[in-house]
Design an enzyme around this catalytic site. Structure first.
Site, PDB file in Angstrom:
ATOM      1  N   ILE A  13       0.853  -1.500   0.267  1.00  0.00           N
ATOM      2  CA  ILE A  13      -0.246  -0.118   0.229  1.00  0.00           C
ATOM      3  C   ILE A  13       0.524   2.011   0.153  1.00  0.00           C
ATOM      4  O   ILE A  13       0.590   1.985  -0.930  1.00  0.00           O
ATOM      5  CB  ILE A  13      -0.608   0.280   1.223  1.00  0.00           C
ATOM      6  CG1 ILE A  13      -2.165  -0.688   1.155  1.00  0.00           C
ATOM      7  CG2 ILE A  13      -1.709   1.380   1.291  1.00  0.00           C
ATOM      8  CD1 ILE A  13      -3.063  -1.514   2.101  1.00  0.00           C
ATOM      9  N   GLY A  83       4.253  -0.741   8.545  1.00  0.00           N
ATOM     10  CA  GLY A  83       3.507  -1.564   9.922  1.00  0.00           C
ATOM     11  C   GLY A  83       3.607  -2.226   9.797  1.00  0.00           C
ATOM     12  O   GLY A  83       4.143  -3.777   8.304  1.00  0.00           O
ATOM     13  N   THR A  85       2.966  -7.385  10.758  1.00  0.00           N
ATOM     14  CA  THR A  85       1.969  -8.009  11.590  1.00  0.00           C
ATOM     15  C   THR A  85       3.779  -9.539  12.553  1.00  0.00           C
ATOM     16  O   THR A  85       4.262  -9.674  11.505  1.00  0.00           O
ATOM     17  CB  THR A  85       1.306  -9.273  10.870  1.00  0.00           C
ATOM     18  OG1 THR A  85       1.648  -9.536  10.050  1.00  0.00           O
ATOM     19  CG2 THR A  85       0.229  -8.024  10.212  1.00  0.00           C
ATOM     20  N   ASP A  87       1.556 -12.566  14.030  1.00  0.00           N
ATOM     21  CA  ASP A  87       0.384 -13.173  14.662  1.00  0.00           C
ATOM     22  C   ASP A  87       0.364 -14.589  15.000  1.00  0.00           C
ATOM     23  O   ASP A  87       1.362 -14.883  14.763  1.00  0.00           O
ATOM     24  CB  ASP A  87      -0.416 -13.747  13.033  1.00  0.00           C
ATOM     25  CG  ASP A  87      -0.683 -12.343  12.492  1.00  0.00           C
ATOM     26  OD1 ASP A  87      -1.254 -10.981  13.015  1.00  0.00           O
ATOM     27  OD2 ASP A  87      -1.800 -12.803  11.201  1.00  0.00           O
ATOM     28  N   GLN A 140      -9.493  -9.316  14.989  1.00  0.00           N
ATOM     29  CA  GLN A 140      -9.120 -10.290  14.089  1.00  0.00           C
ATOM     30  C   GLN A 140      -8.620 -11.393  15.093  1.00  0.00           C
ATOM     31  O   GLN A 140      -7.440 -10.798  15.714  1.00  0.00           O
ATOM     32  CB  GLN A 140      -8.378 -10.284  12.928  1.00  0.00           C
ATOM     33  CG  GLN A 140      -7.538 -10.682  12.568  1.00  0.00           C
ATOM     34  CD  GLN A 140      -9.112 -12.487  11.655  1.00  0.00           C
ATOM     35  OE1 GLN A 140      -9.799 -11.817  11.007  1.00  0.00           O
ATOM     36  NE2 GLN A 140      -8.984 -13.314  11.389  1.00  0.00           N
ATOM     37  N   GLY A 142      -5.985 -14.377  16.026  1.00  0.00           N
ATOM     38  CA  GLY A 142      -4.890 -14.208  16.056  1.00  0.00           C
ATOM     39  C   GLY A 142      -3.607 -13.060  16.539  1.00  0.00           C
ATOM     40  O   GLY A 142      -2.786 -13.063  16.032  1.00  0.00           O
ATOM     41  N   TYR A 146      -1.626  -6.708  16.498  1.00  0.00           N
ATOM     42  CA  TYR A 146      -1.991  -5.773  15.755  1.00  0.00           C
ATOM     43  C   TYR A 146      -3.065  -5.137  15.855  1.00  0.00           C
ATOM     44  O   TYR A 146      -3.401  -3.449  15.322  1.00  0.00           O
ATOM     45  CB  TYR A 146      -2.372  -6.524  14.010  1.00  0.00           C
ATOM     46  CG  TYR A 146      -1.598  -6.057  12.917  1.00  0.00           C
ATOM     47  CD1 TYR A 146      -1.399  -5.272  12.065  1.00  0.00           C
ATOM     48  CD2 TYR A 146      -3.391  -5.768  12.589  1.00  0.00           C
ATOM     49  CE1 TYR A 146      -1.179  -4.891  11.029  1.00  0.00           C
ATOM     50  CE2 TYR A 146      -3.519  -5.315  10.802  1.00  0.00           C
ATOM     51  CZ  TYR A 146      -2.248  -4.622   9.777  1.00  0.00           C
ATOM     52  OH  TYR A 146      -2.603  -4.211   9.133  1.00  0.00           O
ATOM     53  N   GLY A 177      -9.323  -3.070   4.648  1.00  0.00           N
ATOM     54  CA  GLY A 177      -9.902  -3.821   4.393  1.00  0.00           C
ATOM     55  C   GLY A 177      -8.443  -5.055   4.045  1.00  0.00           C
ATOM     56  O   GLY A 177      -7.232  -4.448   4.030  1.00  0.00           O
ATOM     57  N   TYR A 178      -8.132  -6.197   3.886  1.00  0.00           N
ATOM     58  CA  TYR A 178      -7.859  -7.538   3.081  1.00  0.00           C
ATOM     59  C   TYR A 178      -6.914  -6.715   1.697  1.00  0.00           C
ATOM     60  O   TYR A 178      -8.486  -6.918   0.654  1.00  0.00           O
ATOM     61  CB  TYR A 178      -7.948  -8.856   3.215  1.00  0.00           C
ATOM     62  CG  TYR A 178      -7.947  -9.339   4.608  1.00  0.00           C
ATOM     63  CD1 TYR A 178      -8.950  -9.094   5.323  1.00  0.00           C
ATOM     64  CD2 TYR A 178      -7.046 -10.139   5.379  1.00  0.00           C
ATOM     65  CE1 TYR A 178      -8.664  -9.367   7.202  1.00  0.00           C
ATOM     66  CE2 TYR A 178      -7.070 -11.255   6.573  1.00  0.00           C
ATOM     67  CZ  TYR A 178      -7.469 -10.218   7.179  1.00  0.00           C
ATOM     68  OH  TYR A 178      -7.511 -10.573   8.089  1.00  0.00           O
TER      69      TYR A 178
HETATM   70  N1  CAA Z   1     -11.645 -16.941  14.989  1.00  0.00           N
HETATM   71  C1  CAA Z   1     -12.103 -17.128  16.527  1.00  0.00           C
HETATM   72  N2  CAA Z   1     -11.193 -18.350  17.286  1.00  0.00           N
HETATM   73  C2  CAA Z   1      -9.572 -18.986  16.013  1.00  0.00           C
HETATM   74  C3  CAA Z   1      -9.456 -17.854  14.840  1.00  0.00           C
HETATM   75  C4  CAA Z   1     -10.609 -17.401  14.504  1.00  0.00           C
HETATM   76  N3  CAA Z   1     -11.740 -16.889  13.290  1.00  0.00           N
HETATM   77  N4  CAA Z   1      -8.868 -18.843  14.002  1.00  0.00           N
HETATM   78  C5  CAA Z   1      -8.293 -19.880  15.119  1.00  0.00           C
HETATM   79  N5  CAA Z   1      -8.788 -19.009  16.131  1.00  0.00           N
HETATM   80  C6  CAA Z   1      -8.418 -20.655  17.112  1.00  0.00           C
HETATM   81  C7  CAA Z   1      -9.160 -22.033  16.999  1.00  0.00           C
HETATM   82  O1  CAA Z   1      -9.892 -22.363  16.933  1.00  0.00           O
HETATM   83  C8  CAA Z   1      -7.845 -22.444  17.767  1.00  0.00           C
HETATM   84  O2  CAA Z   1      -8.689 -22.296  19.480  1.00  0.00           O
HETATM   85  P1  CAA Z   1      -8.120 -23.740  20.505  1.00  0.00           P
HETATM   86  O3  CAA Z   1      -6.813 -23.693  20.376  1.00  0.00           O
HETATM   87  O4  CAA Z   1      -8.596 -23.916  21.310  1.00  0.00           O
HETATM   88  O5  CAA Z   1      -8.213 -24.888  19.826  1.00  0.00           O
HETATM   89  C9  CAA Z   1      -6.739 -21.300  18.654  1.00  0.00           C
HETATM   90  O6  CAA Z   1      -7.525 -20.193  17.977  1.00  0.00           O
HETATM   91  C10 CAA Z   1      -5.400 -21.475  17.448  1.00  0.00           C
HETATM   92  O7  CAA Z   1      -6.120 -21.299  15.621  1.00  0.00           O
HETATM   93  P2  CAA Z   1      -4.509 -22.579  15.352  1.00  0.00           P
HETATM   94  O8  CAA Z   1      -4.678 -23.638  14.752  1.00  0.00           O
HETATM   95  O9  CAA Z   1      -4.960 -22.077  13.385  1.00  0.00           O
HETATM   96  O10 CAA Z   1      -3.576 -21.512  15.502  1.00  0.00           O
HETATM   97  P3  CAA Z   1      -1.517 -21.704  14.457  1.00  0.00           P
HETATM   98  O11 CAA Z   1      -1.359 -20.663  15.658  1.00  0.00           O
HETATM   99  O12 CAA Z   1      -1.451 -22.473  14.045  1.00  0.00           O
HETATM  100  O13 CAA Z   1      -2.438 -20.085  13.891  1.00  0.00           O
HETATM  101  C11 CAA Z   1      -2.852 -17.891  13.533  1.00  0.00           C
HETATM  102  C12 CAA Z   1      -2.290 -18.843  14.474  1.00  0.00           C
HETATM  103  C13 CAA Z   1      -1.343 -17.689  12.911  1.00  0.00           C
HETATM  104  C14 CAA Z   1      -3.208 -16.306  13.901  1.00  0.00           C
HETATM  105  C15 CAA Z   1      -3.700 -18.009  12.057  1.00  0.00           C
HETATM  106  O14 CAA Z   1      -4.974 -18.678  12.629  1.00  0.00           O
HETATM  107  C16 CAA Z   1      -3.786 -17.093  11.412  1.00  0.00           C
HETATM  108  O15 CAA Z   1      -3.096 -16.477  10.523  1.00  0.00           O
HETATM  109  N6  CAA Z   1      -5.163 -16.521  11.486  1.00  0.00           N
HETATM  110  C17 CAA Z   1      -5.236 -15.354  10.274  1.00  0.00           C
HETATM  111  C18 CAA Z   1      -4.890 -13.982  11.556  1.00  0.00           C
HETATM  112  C19 CAA Z   1      -4.821 -13.230  10.117  1.00  0.00           C
HETATM  113  O16 CAA Z   1      -6.215 -12.624   9.347  1.00  0.00           O
HETATM  114  N7  CAA Z   1      -3.930 -12.031  10.303  1.00  0.00           N
HETATM  115  C20 CAA Z   1      -4.199 -11.129   9.204  1.00  0.00           C
HETATM  116  C21 CAA Z   1      -2.807 -10.757   7.979  1.00  0.00           C
HETATM  117  S1  CAA Z   1      -3.171  -9.158   6.853  1.00  0.00           S
HETATM  118  C22 CAA Z   1      -2.998  -7.795   8.246  1.00  0.00           C
HETATM  119  O17 CAA Z   1      -3.478  -7.504   9.013  1.00  0.00           O
HETATM  120  C23 CAA Z   1      -3.518  -6.547   7.493  1.00  0.00           C
HETATM  121  C24 CAA Z   1      -4.629  -6.379   7.683  1.00  0.00           C
HETATM  122  O18 CAA Z   1      -4.634  -4.674   8.079  1.00  0.00           O
HETATM  123  C25 CAA Z   1      -6.098  -7.090   6.735  1.00  0.00           C
END
Ligand code: CAA
Length: 239
Positions: A13, A83, A85, A87, A140, A142, A146, A177-178
């Site tokens: 961006i 910025g 992340t 996560d 969000q 994770g 952030y 957004g994304y």
């Molecule tokens: N809602 C609720 N719970 C969630 C969830 C969700 N969307 N995603 C994961 N969880 C929970 C899981 O159910 C799990 O719970 P338990 O331990 O109780 O079973 C726990 O969180 C761990 O989940 P994972 O097994 O997926 O954990 P992980 O360590 O392998 O991965 C993570 C964690 C790296 C955060 C992964 O879930 C991820 O990448 N999530 C997406 C994060 C995201 O959207 N980042 C945006 C990046 S882009 C950006 O930030 C730009 C912007 O401005 C938009």
């Protein structure tokens, strides 16, 4: 011709924003944090000068802005776009992951604004545009670090808007957004698929769609707009 500085301005961006500002007639500089190869390719392609420093470090910001101002003159438009992340769900997040994200995303905004604000006040003109995120509004999983940093930017922006208004300094936030950038590509494909299903427009934003809004908020015509958060998210979250 006004001068604009975009942090994190050589990729994603930020790069689209630097290019859009250049196309709109600004003298533009781009800051970058570390990837020299990307920065050199960006400068070779666009002619926009790139300057390396870490926005999380106040002294580095002071020295970096001095270099930029020597090349461009006083900064009229500051886009706090840098910025990162780190996560992780909270029960796995380290204190280091928390601190790193807050230091760059929110601390970087303080540092950069602190360095340029006195000049803007003296010249009675300024545009500060802070890159927040849909995830600072909606939360969000994770991203406690952030989301906190991006929500923090919104409060910061509102406070600065109140301070700057009488001197023709506006401060606004954009909440993309994304968006089709390396940051989003780093999300696991199955997780990203799920996220995209929740975007009514059914696609990622294009960086240029965010950049054109920065150009608008930087313009003289937007001088009565201050303290807002402009959402650009394909309908994912209607704040
Ligand atoms: N809602 C609720 N719970 C969630 C969830 C969700 N969307 N995603 C994961 N969880 C929970 C899981 O159910 C799990 O719970 P338990 O331990 O109780 O079973 C726990 O969180 C761990 O989940 P994972 O097994 O997926 O954990 P992980 O360590 O392998 O991965 C993570 C964690 C790296 C955060 C992964 O879930 C991820 O990448 N999530 C997406 C994060 C995201 O959207 N980042 C945006 C990046 S882009 C950006 O930030 C730009 C912007 O401005 C938009």
């Amino acid at each position: 011709m006004r001068a604009a500085l975009v942090t994190g301005g050589t990729a994603g961006i930020g790069a689209a924003t630097a290019e859009a500002l250049q196309a709109a007639g600004y003298r533009v500089a781009a800051n970058y944090g570390g990837n020299q190869q990307v920065a050199e390719a960006f400068t070779a392609r666009t002619g926009i000068l790139a300057f390396q420093w870490n926005v999380a470090d106040l002294a580095a910001c002071e020295a970096g802005v001095a270099r930029v101002q020597a090349a461009l003159g006083p900064i009229d438009v500051l886009v706090n776009n840098a910025g990162i992340t780190r996560d992780a769900v909270l029960h796995k997040m380290t204190a280091g992951q928390w601190k790193e994200v807050l230091d760059v995303n929110l601390g970087g905004c303080f540092n950069m604004c602190r360095v340029v604000i006195e000049g803007m006040r003296e010249r009675r003109f300024g545009r500060v545009i802070n890159m927040s995120s849909v995830n600072g509004l909606s939360g969000q999983a994770g991203q406690t670090n952030y989301a906190a940093s991006k929500a923090g930017l919104i409060g910061f922006t509102k406070a600065l808007a109140l301070e700057g208004a009488s001197r023709n300094i506006t401060a606004n936030a954009i909440a993309p957004g994304y968006t089709d950038t390396a940051m989003v590509s780093a999300v696991r494909p199955e997780v990203l698929d799920q996220i995209l299903k929740a975007v009514p427009s059914g696609r990622l934003a294009r960086p240029a769609e965010i950049a054109r809004c920065v150009v608008f908020l930087a313009s003289d015509e937007a001088g009565f707009i201050t303290g807002i958060t402009l959402s650009i998210n394909g309908g994912k979250y209607l704040a």
